[in-house]
Design a protein around this motif. Structure first.
Motif, PDB file in Angstrom:
ATOM      1  N   GLU A 112       0.823  -1.209   0.000  1.00 14.78           N
ATOM      2  CA  GLU A 112       0.000   0.000   0.000  1.00 14.78           C
ATOM      3  C   GLU A 112       0.857   1.258   0.000  1.00 14.78           C
ATOM      4  O   GLU A 112       0.561   2.221  -0.715  1.00 14.78           O
ATOM      5  CB  GLU A 112      -0.938   0.002   1.194  1.00 14.78           C
ATOM      6  N   HIS A 113       1.941   1.277   0.789  1.00 16.34           N
ATOM      7  CA  HIS A 113       2.839   2.435   0.825  1.00 16.34           C
ATOM      8  C   HIS A 113       3.487   2.659  -0.545  1.00 16.34           C
ATOM      9  O   HIS A 113       3.612   3.795  -0.999  1.00 16.34           O
ATOM     10  CB  HIS A 113       3.922   2.263   1.890  1.00 16.34           C
ATOM     11  N   ARG A 114       3.899   1.569  -1.186  1.00 13.01           N
ATOM     12  CA  ARG A 114       4.512   1.671  -2.504  1.00 13.01           C
ATOM     13  C   ARG A 114       3.521   2.264  -3.511  1.00 13.01           C
ATOM     14  O   ARG A 114       3.880   3.123  -4.315  1.00 13.01           O
ATOM     15  CB  ARG A 114       4.972   0.285  -2.959  1.00 13.01           C
ATOM     16  N   ARG A 115       2.262   1.838  -3.452  1.00 16.57           N
ATOM     17  CA  ARG A 115       1.241   2.371  -4.365  1.00 16.57           C
ATOM     18  C   ARG A 115       1.014   3.857  -4.130  1.00 16.57           C
ATOM     19  O   ARG A 115       0.885   4.632  -5.085  1.00 16.57           O
ATOM     20  CB  ARG A 115      -0.082   1.633  -4.167  1.00 16.57           C
ATOM     21  N   GLU A 116       0.958   4.259  -2.860  1.00 19.87           N
ATOM     22  CA  GLU A 116       0.755   5.677  -2.539  1.00 19.87           C
ATOM     23  C   GLU A 116       1.904   6.524  -3.075  1.00 19.87           C
ATOM     24  O   GLU A 116       1.684   7.605  -3.627  1.00 19.87           O
ATOM     25  CB  GLU A 116       0.619   5.868  -1.032  1.00 19.87           C
ATOM     26  N   MET A 117       3.133   6.039  -2.929  1.00 18.67           N
ATOM     27  CA  MET A 117       4.290   6.782  -3.426  1.00 18.67           C
ATOM     28  C   MET A 117       4.241   6.890  -4.950  1.00 18.67           C
ATOM     29  O   MET A 117       4.549   7.943  -5.506  1.00 18.67           O
ATOM     30  CB  MET A 117       5.585   6.101  -2.977  1.00 18.67           C
ATOM     31  N   GLU A 118       3.825   5.813  -5.627  1.00 24.05           N
ATOM     32  CA  GLU A 118       3.726   5.851  -7.086  1.00 24.05           C
ATOM     33  C   GLU A 118       2.640   6.829  -7.534  1.00 24.05           C
ATOM     34  O   GLU A 118       2.819   7.564  -8.508  1.00 24.05           O
ATOM     35  CB  GLU A 118       3.444   4.455  -7.635  1.00 24.05           C
ATOM     36  N   ARG A 119       1.510   6.847  -6.823  1.00 26.35           N
ATOM     37  CA  ARG A 119       0.421   7.791  -7.151  1.00 26.35           C
ATOM     38  C   ARG A 119       0.896   9.223  -6.990  1.00 26.35           C
ATOM     39  O   ARG A 119       0.620  10.081  -7.839  1.00 26.35           O
ATOM     40  CB  ARG A 119      -0.783   7.533  -6.263  1.00 26.35           C
ATOM     41  N   ALA A 120       1.582   9.494  -5.885  1.00 31.31           N
ATOM     42  CA  ALA A 120       2.065  10.838  -5.644  1.00 31.31           C
ATOM     43  C   ALA A 120       3.065  11.259  -6.715  1.00 31.31           C
ATOM     44  O   ALA A 120       3.029  12.399  -7.198  1.00 31.31           O
ATOM     45  CB  ALA A 120       2.704  10.938  -4.253  1.00 31.31           C
ATOM     46  N   ALA A 121       3.941  10.372  -7.090  1.00 35.32           N
ATOM     47  CA  ALA A 121       4.936  10.693  -8.110  1.00 35.32           C
ATOM     48  C   ALA A 121       4.272  10.913  -9.463  1.00 35.32           C
ATOM     49  O   ALA A 121       4.645  11.853 -10.189  1.00 35.32           O
ATOM     50  CB  ALA A 121       5.960   9.566  -8.207  1.00 35.32           C
ATOM     51  N   SER A 122       3.258  10.106  -9.794  1.00 38.14           N
ATOM     52  CA  SER A 122       2.615  10.288 -11.097  1.00 38.14           C
ATOM     53  C   SER A 122       1.783  11.568 -11.125  1.00 38.14           C
ATOM     54  O   SER A 122       1.743  12.261 -12.147  1.00 38.14           O
ATOM     55  CB  SER A 122       1.727   9.081 -11.427  1.00 38.14           C
ATOM     56  N   SER A 123       1.125  11.923 -10.013  1.00 36.78           N
ATOM     57  CA  SER A 123       0.352  13.181  -9.980  1.00 36.78           C
ATOM     58  C   SER A 123       1.281  14.393 -10.054  1.00 36.78           C
ATOM     59  O   SER A 123       0.942  15.398 -10.641  1.00 36.78           O
ATOM     60  CB  SER A 123      -0.517  13.250  -8.737  1.00 36.78           C
ATOM     61  N   ARG A 124       2.465  14.280  -9.466  1.00 38.31           N
ATOM     62  CA  ARG A 124       3.443  15.367  -9.523  1.00 38.31           C
ATOM     63  C   ARG A 124       3.930  15.551 -10.956  1.00 38.31           C
ATOM     64  O   ARG A 124       4.089  16.667 -11.427  1.00 38.31           O
ATOM     65  CB  ARG A 124       4.623  15.063  -8.599  1.00 38.31           C
ATOM     66  N   ARG A 125       4.143  14.415 -11.676  1.00 38.19           N
ATOM     67  CA  ARG A 125       4.586  14.505 -13.062  1.00 38.19           C
ATOM     68  C   ARG A 125       3.502  15.099 -13.955  1.00 38.19           C
ATOM     69  O   ARG A 125       3.791  15.878 -14.857  1.00 38.19           O
ATOM     70  CB  ARG A 125       4.950  13.112 -13.592  1.00 38.19           C
ATOM     71  N   LYS A 126       2.251  14.755 -13.718  1.00 40.46           N
ATOM     72  CA  LYS A 126       1.159  15.278 -14.523  1.00 40.46           C
ATOM     73  C   LYS A 126       0.942  16.769 -14.281  1.00 40.46           C
ATOM     74  O   LYS A 126       0.630  17.511 -15.191  1.00 40.46           O
ATOM     75  CB  LYS A 126      -0.145  14.535 -14.216  1.00 40.46           C
ATOM     76  N   GLY A 127       1.122  17.186 -13.031  1.00 36.62           N
ATOM     77  CA  GLY A 127       0.919  18.586 -12.673  1.00 36.62           C
ATOM     78  C   GLY A 127       2.021  19.501 -13.169  1.00 36.62           C
ATOM     79  O   GLY A 127       1.808  20.677 -13.407  1.00 36.62           O
ATOM     80  N   ALA A 128       3.203  18.976 -13.377  1.00 31.77           N
ATOM     81  CA  ALA A 128       4.340  19.818 -13.789  1.00 31.77           C
ATOM     82  C   ALA A 128       4.428  20.065 -15.255  1.00 31.77           C
ATOM     83  O   ALA A 128       3.737  19.818 -16.088  1.00 31.77           O
ATOM     84  CB  ALA A 128       5.651  19.193 -13.333  1.00 31.77           C
TER      85      ALA A 128
END
Length: 128
Positions: A112-128
């Protein structure tokens, strides 16, 4: 291991899958369950079950030793690899213990922690 001709040909092409496979002792014989061997492409596919139980050929002393090991709580027979020796298909079997409840909880939390980190990283990439 007892196989049909088309199963041997398919295995020689490297097309067997040991995921979800396990060995079981039944009526004094050892059987390999859920070992997926897809049909041979040039062979007859009619009436073929890719996950049928396959009998493992062992000496009586080896079967008795494995029965003793599996009698212990929580031990299971797990196929490790399939290989050919002198034209015979052989299966290497290991004795393994399943995860305990606290180990399963810990693995779930890590996933679950790994999934949360991946979600955060992908949302950061989309927002930038």
């Amino acid at each position: 291991m007892v196989l049909t001709g088309s199963e041997v040909k398919s295995l020689r092409q490297g097309r067997g899958s040991l995921t979800e496979a396990f060995a079981r002792v039944q009526d004094g014989e050892l059987w390999l369950e859920n070992f997926h061997i897809p049909p041979y492409e040039q062979g007859v596919k009619r009436g073929y079950d890719p996950k049928r139980p396959r009998k493992l050929l062992l000496r009586r002393s080896e079967i008795d030793r494995l029965v003793g090991k599996t009698a212990e709580k929580g031990l299971a027979l797990v196929p490790i690899r399939v290989y050919f020796t002198h034209g015979l298909a052989k299966v290497e079997i290991g004795v393994g213990r399943g995860k305990r409840a606290y180990e399963k909880r810990q693995a779930t939390l890590e996933r679950e922690h790994r999934r949360e980190m991946e979600r955060a990283a992908s949302s950061r990439r989309k927002g930038a």
